[in-house]
Design a protein around this motif. Structure first.
Motif, PDB file in Angstrom:
ATOM      1  N   GLY A   1       0.783  -1.230   0.000  1.00  0.00           N
ATOM      2  CA  GLY A   1       0.000   0.000   0.000  1.00  0.00           C
ATOM      3  C   GLY A   1       0.816   1.282   0.000  1.00  0.00           C
ATOM      4  O   GLY A   1       0.272   2.356  -0.208  1.00  0.00           O
ATOM      5  N   GLU A   2       2.121   1.207   0.221  1.00  0.00           N
ATOM      6  CA  GLU A   2       2.962   2.402   0.256  1.00  0.00           C
ATOM      7  C   GLU A   2       3.077   3.029  -1.123  1.00  0.00           C
ATOM      8  O   GLU A   2       3.269   2.343  -2.112  1.00  0.00           O
ATOM      9  N   GLY A   3       2.945   4.331  -1.199  1.00  0.00           N
ATOM     10  CA  GLY A   3       3.114   5.043  -2.454  1.00  0.00           C
ATOM     11  C   GLY A   3       1.956   4.890  -3.421  1.00  0.00           C
ATOM     12  O   GLY A   3       2.073   5.228  -4.576  1.00  0.00           O
ATOM     13  N   LYS A   4       0.843   4.395  -2.938  1.00  0.00           N
ATOM     14  CA  LYS A   4      -0.302   4.160  -3.819  1.00  0.00           C
ATOM     15  C   LYS A   4      -0.806   5.488  -4.374  1.00  0.00           C
ATOM     16  O   LYS A   4      -0.981   6.452  -3.655  1.00  0.00           O
ATOM     17  N   ILE A   5      -1.006   5.523  -5.688  1.00  0.00           N
ATOM     18  CA  ILE A   5      -1.493   6.728  -6.361  1.00  0.00           C
ATOM     19  C   ILE A   5      -2.988   6.639  -6.585  1.00  0.00           C
ATOM     20  O   ILE A   5      -3.732   7.567  -6.311  1.00  0.00           O
ATOM     21  N   ASN A   6      -3.438   5.514  -7.098  1.00  0.00           N
ATOM     22  CA  ASN A   6      -4.854   5.330  -7.411  1.00  0.00           C
ATOM     23  C   ASN A   6      -5.626   4.972  -6.145  1.00  0.00           C
ATOM     24  O   ASN A   6      -5.521   3.871  -5.629  1.00  0.00           O
ATOM     25  N   LEU A   7      -6.423   5.912  -5.672  1.00  0.00           N
ATOM     26  CA  LEU A   7      -7.240   5.682  -4.477  1.00  0.00           C
ATOM     27  C   LEU A   7      -8.724   5.623  -4.802  1.00  0.00           C
ATOM     28  O   LEU A   7      -9.538   5.431  -3.910  1.00  0.00           O
ATOM     29  N   LEU A   8      -9.095   5.775  -6.096  1.00  0.00           N
ATOM     30  CA  LEU A   8     -10.502   5.886  -6.461  1.00  0.00           C
ATOM     31  C   LEU A   8     -10.957   5.000  -7.616  1.00  0.00           C
ATOM     32  O   LEU A   8     -12.102   4.570  -7.643  1.00  0.00           O
ATOM     33  N   ILE A   9     -10.117   4.749  -8.587  1.00  0.00           N
ATOM     34  CA  ILE A   9     -10.538   4.195  -9.873  1.00  0.00           C
ATOM     35  C   ILE A   9     -10.418   2.677  -9.921  1.00  0.00           C
ATOM     36  O   ILE A   9      -9.322   2.140  -9.755  1.00  0.00           O
ATOM     37  N   ASP A  10     -11.536   1.968 -10.135  1.00  0.00           N
ATOM     38  CA  ASP A  10     -11.546   0.525 -10.408  1.00  0.00           C
ATOM     39  C   ASP A  10     -10.614  -0.242  -9.478  1.00  0.00           C
ATOM     40  O   ASP A  10      -9.768  -1.026  -9.921  1.00  0.00           O
TER      41      ASP A  10
ATOM     42  N   CYS B   1      -6.369  12.314 -17.912  1.00  0.00           N
ATOM     43  CA  CYS B   1      -5.993  12.563 -16.521  1.00  0.00           C
ATOM     44  C   CYS B   1      -4.668  11.881 -16.192  1.00  0.00           C
ATOM     45  O   CYS B   1      -4.437  10.739 -16.581  1.00  0.00           O
ATOM     46  N   ARG B   2      -3.797  12.595 -15.446  1.00  0.00           N
ATOM     47  CA  ARG B   2      -2.569  11.998 -14.933  1.00  0.00           C
ATOM     48  C   ARG B   2      -2.486  12.111 -13.414  1.00  0.00           C
ATOM     49  O   ARG B   2      -1.521  11.666 -12.816  1.00  0.00           O
ATOM     50  N   CYS B   3      -3.525  12.660 -12.777  1.00  0.00           N
ATOM     51  CA  CYS B   3      -3.486  12.815 -11.314  1.00  0.00           C
ATOM     52  C   CYS B   3      -4.300  11.745 -10.593  1.00  0.00           C
ATOM     53  O   CYS B   3      -4.248  11.658  -9.383  1.00  0.00           O
ATOM     54  N   TRP B   4      -5.047  10.948 -11.310  1.00  0.00           N
ATOM     55  CA  TRP B   4      -5.901   9.878 -10.772  1.00  0.00           C
ATOM     56  C   TRP B   4      -7.056  10.422  -9.931  1.00  0.00           C
ATOM     57  O   TRP B   4      -7.684   9.688  -9.178  1.00  0.00           O
TER      58      TRP B   4
END
Length: 106
Positions: A41-50, A70-73
């Motif tokens: 879970g460290e450094g996870k960028i995608n917190l919303l998508i699929d 989009c590049r910010c997720w």
């Protein structure tokens, strides 16, 4: 065109690779350092998508025109940009922006 978008995605991933002053990657960014192994879970960028999918991948076909990705997720219209990065940048001083792809009509 598909090859171009795939190549841009790979280049984008490496563009987000950031190494801190002490040579340890910054945990909120993607990492290209071959010896870096993140904790669960460290450094996870995608917190919303699929989130239930093992990999988020999108394919878009274009014959002409422009698409803004989009590049910010954080976009509510992911994979297309809805401008959410502007609010994110103002809140934390980041400079993330979209990937803009244009195809010229022949």
């Amino acid at each position: 065109m598909k090859f171009l978008i795939a190549a841009l995605s790979i280049a984008q991933a490496f563009a987000f690779s950031v190494i801190g002053a002490n040579t340890r990657p910054i945990s909120t960014q993607l990492h290209a350092a071959a010896d870096y192994v993140p904790k669960e879970g460290e450094g996870k960028i995608n917190l919303l998508i699929d989130l239930e999918s093992p990999k988020v991948a999108n394919m878009e076909e274009m014959s002409s025109g422009k698409k803004v990705f989009c590049r910010c997720w954080l976009s509510g219209t992911f994979p297309l940009c809805d401008g959410t990065h502007v609010k994110h940048n103002a809140a934390c001083g980041d400079n993330v922006g979209p990937l803009i792809v244009t195809v010229k009509s022949e």
